[in-house]
Design a protein around this motif. Sequence first.
Motif, PDB file in Angstrom:
ATOM      1  N   PRO A   1      26.612  41.057  38.761  1.00  0.00           N
ATOM      2  CA  PRO A   1      26.349  41.666  40.178  1.00  0.00           C
ATOM      3  C   PRO A   1      26.947  43.106  40.282  1.00  0.00           C
ATOM      4  CG  PRO A   1      27.679  39.606  40.145  1.00  0.00           C
ATOM      5  CD  PRO A   1      27.185  39.467  38.959  1.00  0.00           C
ATOM      6  N   ALA A   2      28.161  43.213  39.597  1.00  0.00           N
ATOM      7  CA  ALA A   2      28.918  44.450  39.879  1.00  0.00           C
ATOM      8  C   ALA A   2      28.082  45.736  39.449  1.00  0.00           C
ATOM      9  CB  ALA A   2      30.091  44.474  39.164  1.00  0.00           C
ATOM     10  N   LEU A   3      26.938  45.461  38.781  1.00  0.00           N
ATOM     11  CA  LEU A   3      25.894  46.559  38.480  1.00  0.00           C
ATOM     12  C   LEU A   3      25.248  47.260  39.646  1.00  0.00           C
ATOM     13  CD1 LEU A   3      24.776  45.726  34.947  1.00  0.00           C
ATOM     14  CD2 LEU A   3      26.652  47.449  35.423  1.00  0.00           C
TER      15      LEU A   3
ATOM     16  N   ASP B   1      33.944  44.704  35.060  1.00  0.00           N
ATOM     17  CA  ASP B   1      34.508  43.515  33.870  1.00  0.00           C
ATOM     18  C   ASP B   1      33.321  43.355  33.067  1.00  0.00           C
ATOM     19  OD1 ASP B   1      37.448  43.161  34.344  1.00  0.00           O
ATOM     20  OD2 ASP B   1      36.996  41.620  35.891  1.00  0.00           O
ATOM     21  N   GLY B   2      33.535  43.399  31.828  1.00  0.00           N
ATOM     22  CA  GLY B   2      32.536  43.060  30.765  1.00  0.00           C
ATOM     23  C   GLY B   2      31.758  44.600  30.283  1.00  0.00           C
ATOM     24  N   PHE B   3      32.277  45.632  30.594  1.00  0.00           N
ATOM     25  CA  PHE B   3      31.594  46.902  30.454  1.00  0.00           C
ATOM     26  C   PHE B   3      31.655  47.260  28.878  1.00  0.00           C
ATOM     27  CE2 PHE B   3      36.074  48.314  30.676  1.00  0.00           C
ATOM     28  CZ  PHE B   3      36.094  49.400  29.724  1.00  0.00           C
TER      29      PHE B   3
ATOM     30  N   ALA C   1      41.581  51.297  36.436  1.00  0.00           N
ATOM     31  CA  ALA C   1      40.642  52.048  37.280  1.00  0.00           C
ATOM     32  C   ALA C   1      40.922  52.241  38.714  1.00  0.00           C
ATOM     33  CB  ALA C   1      38.942  51.488  37.549  1.00  0.00           C
ATOM     34  N   GLU C   2      40.811  53.410  39.434  1.00  0.00           N
ATOM     35  CA  GLU C   2      40.865  53.395  40.946  1.00  0.00           C
ATOM     36  C   GLU C   2      39.663  52.994  41.572  1.00  0.00           C
ATOM     37  OE1 GLU C   2      41.943  57.420  41.841  1.00  0.00           O
ATOM     38  OE2 GLU C   2      43.238  57.714  40.176  1.00  0.00           O
ATOM     39  N   SER C   3      39.989  52.618  42.846  1.00  0.00           N
ATOM     40  CA  SER C   3      38.891  52.261  43.859  1.00  0.00           C
ATOM     41  C   SER C   3      37.743  53.096  44.052  1.00  0.00           C
ATOM     42  CB  SER C   3      39.373  51.513  44.937  1.00  0.00           C
ATOM     43  OG  SER C   3      40.237  52.305  45.756  1.00  0.00           O
ATOM     44  N   PHE C   4      36.435  52.620  44.156  1.00  0.00           N
ATOM     45  CA  PHE C   4      35.449  53.657  44.561  1.00  0.00           C
ATOM     46  C   PHE C   4      35.762  54.509  45.608  1.00  0.00           C
ATOM     47  CE2 PHE C   4      32.245  50.208  43.196  1.00  0.00           C
ATOM     48  CZ  PHE C   4      32.146  50.734  41.768  1.00  0.00           C
ATOM     49  N   ALA C   5      35.439  55.704  45.690  1.00  0.00           N
ATOM     50  CA  ALA C   5      35.695  56.820  46.607  1.00  0.00           C
ATOM     51  C   ALA C   5      34.664  56.755  47.744  1.00  0.00           C
ATOM     52  CB  ALA C   5      35.978  58.023  46.130  1.00  0.00           C
ATOM     53  N   PRO C   6      35.057  56.649  49.174  1.00  0.00           N
ATOM     54  CA  PRO C   6      34.064  56.754  50.076  1.00  0.00           C
ATOM     55  C   PRO C   6      33.507  58.069  50.136  1.00  0.00           C
ATOM     56  CG  PRO C   6      36.386  55.895  50.930  1.00  0.00           C
ATOM     57  CD  PRO C   6      36.266  56.439  49.565  1.00  0.00           C
TER      58      PRO C   6
ATOM     59  N   PHE D   1      37.420  47.332  42.665  1.00  0.00           N
ATOM     60  CA  PHE D   1      38.786  46.941  43.011  1.00  0.00           C
ATOM     61  C   PHE D   1      39.586  47.887  42.145  1.00  0.00           C
ATOM     62  CE2 PHE D   1      36.141  43.667  44.311  1.00  0.00           C
ATOM     63  CZ  PHE D   1      36.378  43.502  45.366  1.00  0.00           C
ATOM     64  N   ALA D   2      40.743  48.464  42.573  1.00  0.00           N
ATOM     65  CA  ALA D   2      41.345  49.213  41.841  1.00  0.00           C
ATOM     66  C   ALA D   2      42.332  48.317  40.895  1.00  0.00           C
ATOM     67  CB  ALA D   2      42.584  50.100  42.744  1.00  0.00           C
ATOM     68  N   GLY D   3      42.424  48.707  39.678  1.00  0.00           N
ATOM     69  CA  GLY D   3      43.381  47.868  38.671  1.00  0.00           C
ATOM     70  C   GLY D   3      42.808  47.889  37.549  1.00  0.00           C
ATOM     71  N   PRO D   4      43.299  47.022  36.552  1.00  0.00           N
ATOM     72  CA  PRO D   4      42.668  47.190  35.251  1.00  0.00           C
ATOM     73  C   PRO D   4      41.380  46.400  35.083  1.00  0.00           C
ATOM     74  CG  PRO D   4      44.460  45.259  35.318  1.00  0.00           C
ATOM     75  CD  PRO D   4      44.405  46.030  36.753  1.00  0.00           C
TER      76      PRO D   4
END
Length: 332
Positions: free
Chosen positions: A89-91, A18-20, A66-71, A52-55
């Motif tokens: 912090p998401a960075l 968020d905020g990208f 977006a889809e969630s991060f792939a393991p 987290f997957a979603g908008p």
Amino acid sequence: MISPEPKKTWHVDILVADGFVLTEVAGIVDAMRIANRVAAFPPFSWTYRSAFAGPVDSSSEVCVKAESFAPKPHADYAFVIGNADPDCPALSVGTQIDRYTFRGAQVFLLAEAASRYIKERGTEGTRMSTHWENSDILRERSSLFDADNAIATEDGLVVTCAGMGATVDVMLAVLRRHISSANLMTVANILLHEKIRDFSTRQPLGGARSSGSGDRELDQCLQIMQANIEDPVPISELVNVLNISSRSLERKFRTHLNTTPNTYYRELRLARANNLLLNTNMSVREVGLACGFPSGFSGLYKGFFGITPFALRKQRRQQATKGTNLGKSDAR
């Protein structure tokens, strides 16, 4: 240069929070979209990913799904997009970076994402790049940091980048590996990107080139101003260095920038002061000194921005507290 491989699809993961910064996402996606249109076989695909997957909302209020991060990511490239908040912090996605590089993917960190990586991983023995605004912040927070003002710096599978408009240059460098030279030029032409800059090109405020005015003396003057924010060079000394008259310099500023040398220099320093006030814990006096205002800083700042530095800091603290309280409310 890697030979084009038109029958392979190269996949790009675009990591957002968020905020990208929408400019950076557009620079990546539009370059791939146009490449797919002009190539005989569409060579690129992409996926937006987040924690987290979603908008996910950009700082421009445009949303991507977006889809969630792939393991175990299977992308060939990953781009971590910068954020309007340099302390977001998401960075902090070091684990994701390691997952991509472990599987051979090249990771591009843009602007604030590069700054976070530099802060967390360190720069000892390695030159790294970030946007010049973030370089200012890192230097003030840690005097040990000395940024490379290139638009991008490659260190194996990790590339730190300035982001913003230079994202197009970085993306064209990636496209060059996988499409023909003719198609690459077509993509650049459609984007109206006159010149494809290589990674070593200096950022406009990096000291190598300050303006595209075409006026040699003016460009040199702007370069000197940008390199001397903390200790401003008097206009009388500038004209001596440039070997022109004060009237000639005034005329150049009026013709190309519709302002005066003094006004331009003052606004340049106030803009840097604003960046430091918003993004560091430096005192107001320290910010003033760092931007060449040993006295009268608060009055000049209010005259330009319409608010005193102290009031701005208070306003930001209140907004941050409100945001934290909203987050706690949402969690409940």
